[in-house]
Design a protein around this motif. Structure first.
Motif, PDB file in Angstrom:
ATOM      1  N   GLU A 817     -42.480  38.915 -40.965  1.00 44.23           N
ATOM      2  CA  GLU A 817     -42.692  37.656 -40.266  1.00 44.23           C
ATOM      3  C   GLU A 817     -41.672  37.470 -39.151  1.00 44.23           C
ATOM      4  OE1 GLU A 817     -44.683  35.348 -44.113  1.00 44.23           O
ATOM      5  OE2 GLU A 817     -42.584  34.984 -43.557  1.00 44.23           O
ATOM      6  N   LEU A 818     -40.429  37.968 -39.371  1.00 43.01           N
ATOM      7  CA  LEU A 818     -39.427  37.915 -38.311  1.00 43.01           C
ATOM      8  C   LEU A 818     -39.846  38.798 -37.137  1.00 43.01           C
ATOM      9  CD1 LEU A 818     -36.128  37.928 -40.395  1.00 43.01           C
ATOM     10  CD2 LEU A 818     -36.901  36.128 -38.835  1.00 43.01           C
ATOM     11  N   GLU A 819     -40.455  39.960 -37.430  1.00 39.91           N
ATOM     12  CA  GLU A 819     -40.962  40.818 -36.356  1.00 39.91           C
ATOM     13  C   GLU A 819     -42.044  40.101 -35.557  1.00 39.91           C
ATOM     14  OE1 GLU A 819     -40.994  45.407 -37.392  1.00 39.91           O
ATOM     15  OE2 GLU A 819     -41.895  44.255 -39.033  1.00 39.91           O
ATOM     16  N   VAL A 820     -42.942  39.462 -36.261  1.00 37.79           N
ATOM     17  CA  VAL A 820     -44.014  38.731 -35.598  1.00 37.79           C
ATOM     18  C   VAL A 820     -43.436  37.599 -34.755  1.00 37.79           C
ATOM     19  CG1 VAL A 820     -46.009  37.202 -35.978  1.00 37.79           C
ATOM     20  CG2 VAL A 820     -45.770  39.320 -37.319  1.00 37.79           C
ATOM     21  N   LEU A 821     -42.433  36.898 -35.302  1.00 36.00           N
ATOM     22  CA  LEU A 821     -41.805  35.803 -34.574  1.00 36.00           C
ATOM     23  C   LEU A 821     -41.169  36.311 -33.283  1.00 36.00           C
ATOM     24  CD1 LEU A 821     -40.774  32.881 -34.338  1.00 36.00           C
ATOM     25  CD2 LEU A 821     -38.826  33.551 -35.804  1.00 36.00           C
ATOM     26  N   THR A 822     -40.496  37.465 -33.346  1.00 32.08           N
ATOM     27  CA  THR A 822     -39.865  38.037 -32.150  1.00 32.08           C
ATOM     28  C   THR A 822     -40.905  38.353 -31.082  1.00 32.08           C
ATOM     29  OG1 THR A 822     -38.119  39.018 -33.521  1.00 32.08           O
ATOM     30  CG2 THR A 822     -38.404  39.910 -31.303  1.00 32.08           C
ATOM     31  N   LEU A 823     -42.038  38.899 -31.485  1.00 35.01           N
ATOM     32  CA  LEU A 823     -43.096  39.213 -30.523  1.00 35.01           C
ATOM     33  C   LEU A 823     -43.741  37.938 -29.966  1.00 35.01           C
ATOM     34  CD1 LEU A 823     -44.687  42.281 -32.348  1.00 35.01           C
ATOM     35  CD2 LEU A 823     -43.344  42.305 -30.235  1.00 35.01           C
ATOM     36  N   LEU A 824     -43.833  36.904 -30.804  1.00 33.75           N
ATOM     37  CA  LEU A 824     -44.339  35.621 -30.308  1.00 33.75           C
ATOM     38  C   LEU A 824     -43.428  35.088 -29.209  1.00 33.75           C
ATOM     39  CD1 LEU A 824     -45.379  33.686 -33.563  1.00 33.75           C
ATOM     40  CD2 LEU A 824     -46.889  34.607 -31.812  1.00 33.75           C
ATOM     41  N   ALA A 825     -42.111  35.200 -29.437  1.00 35.56           N
ATOM     42  CA  ALA A 825     -41.151  34.719 -28.448  1.00 35.56           C
ATOM     43  C   ALA A 825     -41.263  35.495 -27.146  1.00 35.56           C
ATOM     44  CB  ALA A 825     -39.726  34.830 -29.008  1.00 35.56           C
ATOM     45  N   ALA A 826     -41.699  36.766 -27.243  1.00 37.54           N
ATOM     46  CA  ALA A 826     -41.867  37.585 -26.041  1.00 37.54           C
ATOM     47  C   ALA A 826     -43.184  37.297 -25.336  1.00 37.54           C
ATOM     48  CB  ALA A 826     -41.789  39.066 -26.414  1.00 37.54           C
ATOM     49  N   GLY A 827     -43.993  36.420 -25.921  1.00 35.20           N
ATOM     50  CA  GLY A 827     -45.259  36.035 -25.290  1.00 35.20           C
ATOM     51  C   GLY A 827     -46.430  36.939 -25.610  1.00 35.20           C
ATOM     52  N   SER A 828     -46.294  37.792 -26.615  1.00 34.54           N
ATOM     53  CA  SER A 828     -47.385  38.711 -26.956  1.00 34.54           C
ATOM     54  C   SER A 828     -48.550  37.958 -27.593  1.00 34.54           C
ATOM     55  CB  SER A 828     -46.887  39.783 -27.937  1.00 34.54           C
ATOM     56  OG  SER A 828     -45.873  40.556 -27.359  1.00 34.54           O
ATOM     57  N   PRO A 829     -49.784  38.282 -27.205  1.00 38.33           N
ATOM     58  CA  PRO A 829     -50.955  37.689 -27.868  1.00 38.33           C
ATOM     59  C   PRO A 829     -51.161  38.326 -29.232  1.00 38.33           C
ATOM     60  CG  PRO A 829     -51.681  39.286 -26.257  1.00 38.33           C
ATOM     61  CD  PRO A 829     -50.177  39.200 -26.124  1.00 38.33           C
ATOM     62  N   ASN A 830     -52.042  37.783 -30.013  1.00 38.57           N
ATOM     63  CA  ASN A 830     -52.287  38.306 -31.362  1.00 38.57           C
ATOM     64  C   ASN A 830     -52.678  39.781 -31.341  1.00 38.57           C
ATOM     65  OD1 ASN A 830     -51.671  35.892 -32.487  1.00 38.57           O
ATOM     66  ND2 ASN A 830     -53.734  35.399 -33.192  1.00 38.57           N
ATOM     67  N   GLN A 831     -53.581  40.147 -30.427  1.00 41.32           N
ATOM     68  CA  GLN A 831     -54.022  41.538 -30.384  1.00 41.32           C
ATOM     69  C   GLN A 831     -52.874  42.462 -29.986  1.00 41.32           C
ATOM     70  OE1 GLN A 831     -57.263  42.704 -31.324  1.00 41.32           O
ATOM     71  NE2 GLN A 831     -55.925  44.488 -31.432  1.00 41.32           N
ATOM     72  N   ASP A 835     -51.419  45.600 -32.154  1.00 39.25           N
ATOM     73  CA  ASP A 835     -51.298  46.954 -31.617  1.00 39.25           C
ATOM     74  C   ASP A 835     -49.880  47.494 -31.790  1.00 39.25           C
ATOM     75  OD1 ASP A 835     -53.945  46.809 -30.875  1.00 39.25           O
ATOM     76  OD2 ASP A 835     -53.514  46.266 -28.788  1.00 39.25           O
ATOM     77  N   GLN A 836     -48.879  46.633 -31.565  1.00 41.23           N
ATOM     78  CA  GLN A 836     -47.489  47.096 -31.637  1.00 41.23           C
ATOM     79  C   GLN A 836     -47.038  47.336 -33.074  1.00 41.23           C
ATOM     80  OE1 GLN A 836     -44.560  45.283 -28.860  1.00 41.23           O
ATOM     81  NE2 GLN A 836     -46.263  43.952 -28.229  1.00 41.23           N
ATOM     82  N   LEU A 837     -47.550  46.551 -34.024  1.00 41.15           N
ATOM     83  CA  LEU A 837     -47.113  46.677 -35.416  1.00 41.15           C
ATOM     84  C   LEU A 837     -48.075  47.504 -36.259  1.00 41.15           C
ATOM     85  CD1 LEU A 837     -45.820  43.047 -36.137  1.00 41.15           C
ATOM     86  CD2 LEU A 837     -44.529  45.050 -35.390  1.00 41.15           C
ATOM     87  N   TYR A 838     -49.161  47.977 -35.631  1.00 38.45           N
ATOM     88  CA  TYR A 838     -50.155  48.794 -36.322  1.00 38.45           C
ATOM     89  C   TYR A 838     -50.722  48.080 -37.555  1.00 38.45           C
ATOM     90  CZ  TYR A 838     -48.144  52.412 -33.360  1.00 38.45           C
ATOM     91  OH  TYR A 838     -47.696  53.127 -32.282  1.00 38.45           O
ATOM     92  N   ILE A 839     -51.095  46.841 -37.345  1.00 39.66           N
ATOM     93  CA  ILE A 839     -51.728  46.056 -38.408  1.00 39.66           C
ATOM     94  C   ILE A 839     -53.005  45.428 -37.838  1.00 39.66           C
ATOM     95  CG2 ILE A 839     -49.616  45.569 -39.707  1.00 39.66           C
ATOM     96  CD1 ILE A 839     -49.394  42.912 -38.274  1.00 39.66           C
ATOM     97  N   THR A 840     -53.831  44.881 -38.707  1.00 39.43           N
ATOM     98  CA  THR A 840     -55.097  44.305 -38.242  1.00 39.43           C
ATOM     99  C   THR A 840     -54.867  42.935 -37.613  1.00 39.43           C
ATOM    100  OG1 THR A 840     -55.607  43.150 -40.304  1.00 39.43           O
ATOM    101  CG2 THR A 840     -56.310  45.471 -40.116  1.00 39.43           C
ATOM    102  N   LEU A 841     -55.845  42.511 -36.844  1.00 38.16           N
ATOM    103  CA  LEU A 841     -55.773  41.196 -36.198  1.00 38.16           C
ATOM    104  C   LEU A 841     -55.739  40.081 -37.237  1.00 38.16           C
ATOM    105  CD1 LEU A 841     -55.773  39.679 -33.499  1.00 38.16           C
ATOM    106  CD2 LEU A 841     -58.280  39.680 -33.588  1.00 38.16           C
ATOM    107  N   ASP A 842     -56.528  40.215 -38.306  1.00 33.28           N
ATOM    108  CA  ASP A 842     -56.514  39.199 -39.361  1.00 33.28           C
ATOM    109  C   ASP A 842     -55.148  39.089 -40.016  1.00 33.28           C
ATOM    110  OD1 ASP A 842     -59.108  38.427 -38.983  1.00 33.28           O
ATOM    111  OD2 ASP A 842     -59.938  39.707 -40.569  1.00 33.28           O
ATOM    112  N   THR A 843     -54.488  40.225 -40.193  1.00 35.88           N
ATOM    113  CA  THR A 843     -53.149  40.199 -40.791  1.00 35.88           C
ATOM    114  C   THR A 843     -52.166  39.484 -39.870  1.00 35.88           C
ATOM    115  OG1 THR A 843     -53.589  42.260 -41.968  1.00 35.88           O
ATOM    116  CG2 THR A 843     -51.285  41.640 -41.696  1.00 35.88           C
ATOM    117  N   VAL A 844     -52.294  39.724 -38.568  1.00 38.81           N
ATOM    118  CA  VAL A 844     -51.430  39.023 -37.603  1.00 38.81           C
ATOM    119  C   VAL A 844     -51.629  37.518 -37.719  1.00 38.81           C
ATOM    120  CG1 VAL A 844     -50.981  38.615 -35.158  1.00 38.81           C
ATOM    121  CG2 VAL A 844     -51.324  40.949 -35.993  1.00 38.81           C
TER     122      VAL A 844
END
Length: 874
Positions: A817-831, A835-844
């Motif tokens: 979740e901290l990884e996801v939070l960091t990417l959110l702060a960088a402005g990354s969209p869900n997709q 792609d960067q974490l190699y997980i599904t969109l639903d998991t994101v």
């Protein structure tokens, strides 16, 4: 017994293109103008009575290869449901299957508002091939502003396949200037319709050319005047014809009286009497004429009206004589007189035989009632001065119109009955109360129900819809049920139960509709009282019952109450399934995209929002709004707009949120309706309070008279939760906590876990505002413990609870979740995150949801800001 086939045949006459009358003269110069209108889109044929408008357009319509949908209008068509039902039927008659979705919308008991129906019709036609013409004859009889607006909407969004022809005595209140400027309007006016000398010669056969020119000049080419002149000249020759033409003078107003007198005076007494006495009828058939003019109408056997000739024979005789009788169907079963001729005959009848007029109307009313022609029966009874009989007819036919959603027709009937009759006619009072309740006039219904109904059911009443489908068949039970309905809208479950019990004691076998509504009232009373298991059982039983009876619309509506109880209990998954069941029940293959499914889609949108599945919520709420706009009930549309407002707020679109909430407020139910049934004002105040407008929320609370120290109830829970939030913002957390403790106790007692989660989240905010971080964390932890397994996220996230630092969070973020939070702060969209974490969109999506909930954030922007404030990210 009602003759439903006959009633249907009378309505079918409105959709019949009139046949050419004897001696009709083709007018090619005018048909060319009508052809021009096909290219432009809209044609207006506007001229005074007797100008030949209908004859011209009908002859043109019959000569076109293009399908023509014809609708002859009358004053009863000011009911929007009736008008558009007939218009859609005319289009489907011209091109079968053309208007499936629109036709299905009009088959329900609560048709949509006219403009919204036209939107569906326009969209449906836009996807079709092949042109069709819709002729609206006698549009001048329409004075409904709702209908005018709906037609303006249709003209502004005119599908490429549809052409409109309006036939009217006066300019309709439509944007004619705008249509002219756009080149979309062709017009045929009075000056165009005047007969030329050459055209008049075709009408005035065997009349010398000079005489034709004289008559054409003196009638100013007026079609009715020329036709009457032709009738008067029939059988005259030589000097008599010359003398007639020489003496002929006067304008339209006088010409008609003079020539009609000439025509009437030349008829046999039987024909003349028949014309006068049947002039009271708007539509004529042989049987109806027999009933009106025969012995049963008060004339002695062997009387002169019609003599021994039955009505049908007389009608055919009158038509052959060219006496302004127009057939309304191909079988020549129904007819009408020319409007001008009708006016003259009625005036002459009133002048010569005033005592006979009420008898004729009484006979017509009896025949129309027997054959289930309610509108005509009531009109004739009123014309006969039989107001009590008219009231009886309204009572008898109320249910049939009520079930087909013709609310404007019902109101027109009720408005025509003198109010002084109401106290002495309890069934009429009940009809007025039901009409008031369904229109949302809580105060009006309250006045009608203030005096109790009779103790006895009432006997001898035969509703045209049948006892099983009637709300008026049992007066005593009907009053009790209406009173229970009023108590429901007022939010008084105790009185609901009292009135429902009274209704049950008065019900008789075979009164299925009243029995079902009684059962519904019991379940609703249990729901409002917080008796959720009992309410759930009642609603579930009614869904099964109505489905077994084929009442899919009632079953679907009941599903929404069942789902609401499940949500109150914190069972989001069960509620979501019930909303899906609602849609499945409503989605009849014969009724594409039924509006009642709006209740299911708005419920699914609310559940998806609560789960923080915002993209799904948007999809569901969009469908809910589209269908909700087609319902006469405004509750699902208002609820959908509220959900849209909170979705926009969660996405950071505060102006969009306010705009959606403002529209919800405009379409909300009456302010007299209880808060639980009309939560829009409380939701509006809550939204603006969340955006920092404390003054607005304070004004709202003052208007509502909310007392944080007073008793609380489930019915007003949403209001008091907003009040608690307001007290927190006003630095009065202790008063808020006292209020929240009482709300919490009631929610626990009634097993309303969904409410308890929200109360605990607000309580955490109040404790944090008081500075008691330990207690605040405990309350939030309890809320999260209840919320997580049930799928609740937004109830907690929307409170934006600030407890100080990450280590103090009741549920710290995981490494992922901290990884996801960091990417959110960088402005990354869900997709991009997927792609960067190699997980599904639903998991994101699930990770984002958890991050928002754990940080107490309303959206991504707030989550990132909060995380930076806590030093979790840079």
């Amino acid at each position: 017994m009602p003759d439903l086939a006959l009633a249907a045949s009378v309505l079918a006459t409105k959709l019949h293109v009139p046949r050419a009358q004897p001696g009709f003269v083709p007018r090619l110069r005018l048909t060319a103008r009508l052809d021009e209108g096909l290219a432009r889109g809209v044609t207006l044929v506007c001229a005074p009575a007797g100008s030949g408008k209908t004859s011209l357009v009908a002859a043109w319509a019959r000569a076109r290869a293009l399908p023509v949908a014809w609708l002859s209008l009358d004053p009863g068509d000011n009911d929007p449901a009736r008008f558009w039902r007939h218009a859609v039927a005319a289009l489907d008659l011209a091109r079968p299957g053309l208007t499936g979705p629109a036709a299905s919308l009009l088959s329900v008991s609560a048709p949509p508002p006219p403009t919204e129906l036209v939107s569906v019709l326009s969209n449906e036609l836009a996807g079709r091939d092949g042109e069709v013409v819709l002729v609206l004859d006698d549009y001048h009889v329409i004075d409904s502003s709702d209908l005018h607006r709906s037609l303006v909407f249709l003209l502004d969004h005119l599908p490429g396949v549809l052409r409109i022809v309006l036939v009217s005595r006066s300019d309709p209140p439509l944007p004619l200037a705008r249509l002219r400027a756009r080149g979309q309007l062709a017009e045929v006016r009075a000056a165009d319709l005047r007969f030329t000398v050459a055209e008049a010669a075709g009408l005035l056969l065997d009349v010398p050319g000079e005489a034709v020119a004289t008559l054409t000049a003196r009638t100013e080419g007026w079609a009715a005047g020329l036709r009457l002149a032709a009738l008067s000249l029939r059988g005259q020759a030589g000097a008599d014809a010359v003398r007639f033409v020489a003496d002929f003078s006067g304008s339209n107003r006088y010409v008609l009286d003079y020539l009609a007198e000439e025509v009437l005076d030349r008829q046999d007494e039987d024909v003349r009497a028949f014309l006068l006495e049947t002039s009271v009828l708007d539509r004529l058939s042989g049987d109806l004429c027999d009933a009106v003019t025969g012995p049963s109408a008060g004339r002695p056997a062997g009387g002169s009206a019609g003599g021994s000739a039955p009505g049908q024979e007389m009608l055919e005789r009158v038509e052959r004589a060219g006496l302004f009788l127009i057939p309304l169907d191909e079988e020549r079963g129904w007819w009408r007189y020319h409007h001008l001729f009708t006016g003259l005959l009625r005036a002459r009848l009133q002048a010569e035989r005033p005592d006979r007029v009420p008898e004729l109307h009484r006979a017509a009313a009896a025949w129309c009632d027997e054959h289930d022609l309610a509108d005509q029966a009531i009109a004739h009874a009123l014309a006969a001065g039989q107001t009590n009989e008219a009231a009886r007819l309204v009572e008898r036919h109320f249910d049939a119109a009520y079930m087909t959603g013709e609310r404007a027709t019902i109101q027109r009937w009720l408005d025509a009955i003198p109010p002084a009759l109401t106290p002495a006619r309890p069934r009429l009072r009940l009809a007025r109360a039901l009409a008031a309740l369904v229109s949302g006039d809580v105060e009006g219904a309250e006045g009608l129900l203030a005096v109790e109904g009779p103790d006895e059911p009432g006997s001898g009443f035969e509703p045209s819809a049948g006892a099983a489908s009637s709300m008026l068949v049992n007066i005593a039970a009907g009053f009790a049920i209406a009173s229970s309905w009023l108590a429901y809208l007022r939010g008084d479950p105790e009185q609901m139960a009292v009135h429902a019990a009274a209704a049950r004691s008065r019900l008789r076998d075979g009164e299925a509709m009243l029995e079902s509504v009684y059962q519904l009232n019991l379940a609703l009373a249990d729901w409002l009282s917080g008796k959720l298991p009992s309410a759930e059982e009642g609603f579930a039983a009614l869904v099964l019952r109505w489905r077994s009876f084929g009442e899919s619309s009632l079953a679907a509506r009941c599903c929404r109450f069942l789902a609401q109880v499940q949500r109150d209990q914190g069972r989001l998954d069960a509620a979501f399934r019930t909303y899906g069941q609602l849609i499945a029940i409503a989605e009849d293959p014969a009724e594409p995209r039924p509006p009642v499914a709006a209740y299911g889609y708005v419920g699914m949108a609310e559940v998806a929002y609560e789960r923080d599945e915002l993209s799904d919520a948007v999809r569901y709420v969009t469908e809910a709004i589209a269908r909700g706009r087609l319902l006469s009930e405004r509750e699902p549309l208002a609820s959908a707009l509220v959900t849209l407002a909170w979705i926009r707020e969660a996405e950071g679109d505060q102006p969009g949120a306010v705009a959606a909430m403002e529209e919800a407020d405009r379409v909300a139910p009456s302010p007299a309706v209880a808060d639980l049934l009309n939560p829009i004002p409380a939701q509006y105040a809550r939204l603006l309070l969340a955006q920092g407008d404390i003054a607005f929320a304070q004004r709202w609370a003052t208007r509502r008279g909310l007392d944080p120290d007073g008793p609380v109830a489930y019915l007003s829970e949403q209001e008091y939760l907003v009040l608690a939030r307001l007290l927190i913002e006003q630095s009065s957390p202790d008063r808020a906590l006292g209020l929240l403790d009482r709300l919490s106790g009631l929610a626990v007692e009634q097993g309303r876990t969904g409410s308890l989660i929200e109360i605990l989240a607000v309580r955490s905010r109040a404790l944090a505002a008081r500075g008691d971080r330990t207690a605040a964390k405990a309350a939030l932890a309890q809320a999260v413990e209840l919320a997580r397994p049930r799928g609740y996220l937004r109830l907690i996230a929307d409170e934006r609870i600030l407890l100080g630092d990450d280590s103090g969070l009741p549920d710290p973020l995981t490494a992922r979740e901290l990884e996801v939070l960091t990417l959110l702060a960088a402005g990354s969209p869900n997709q991009g995150i997927a792609d960067q974490l190699y997980i599904t969109l639903d998991t994101v999506k699930k990770h984002v949801t958890h991050v928002l909930a754990k940080l107490g954030a309303g959206n991504r922007t707030e989550a990132v800001a909060r995380a930076r404030q806590l030093g979790m990210i840079t």
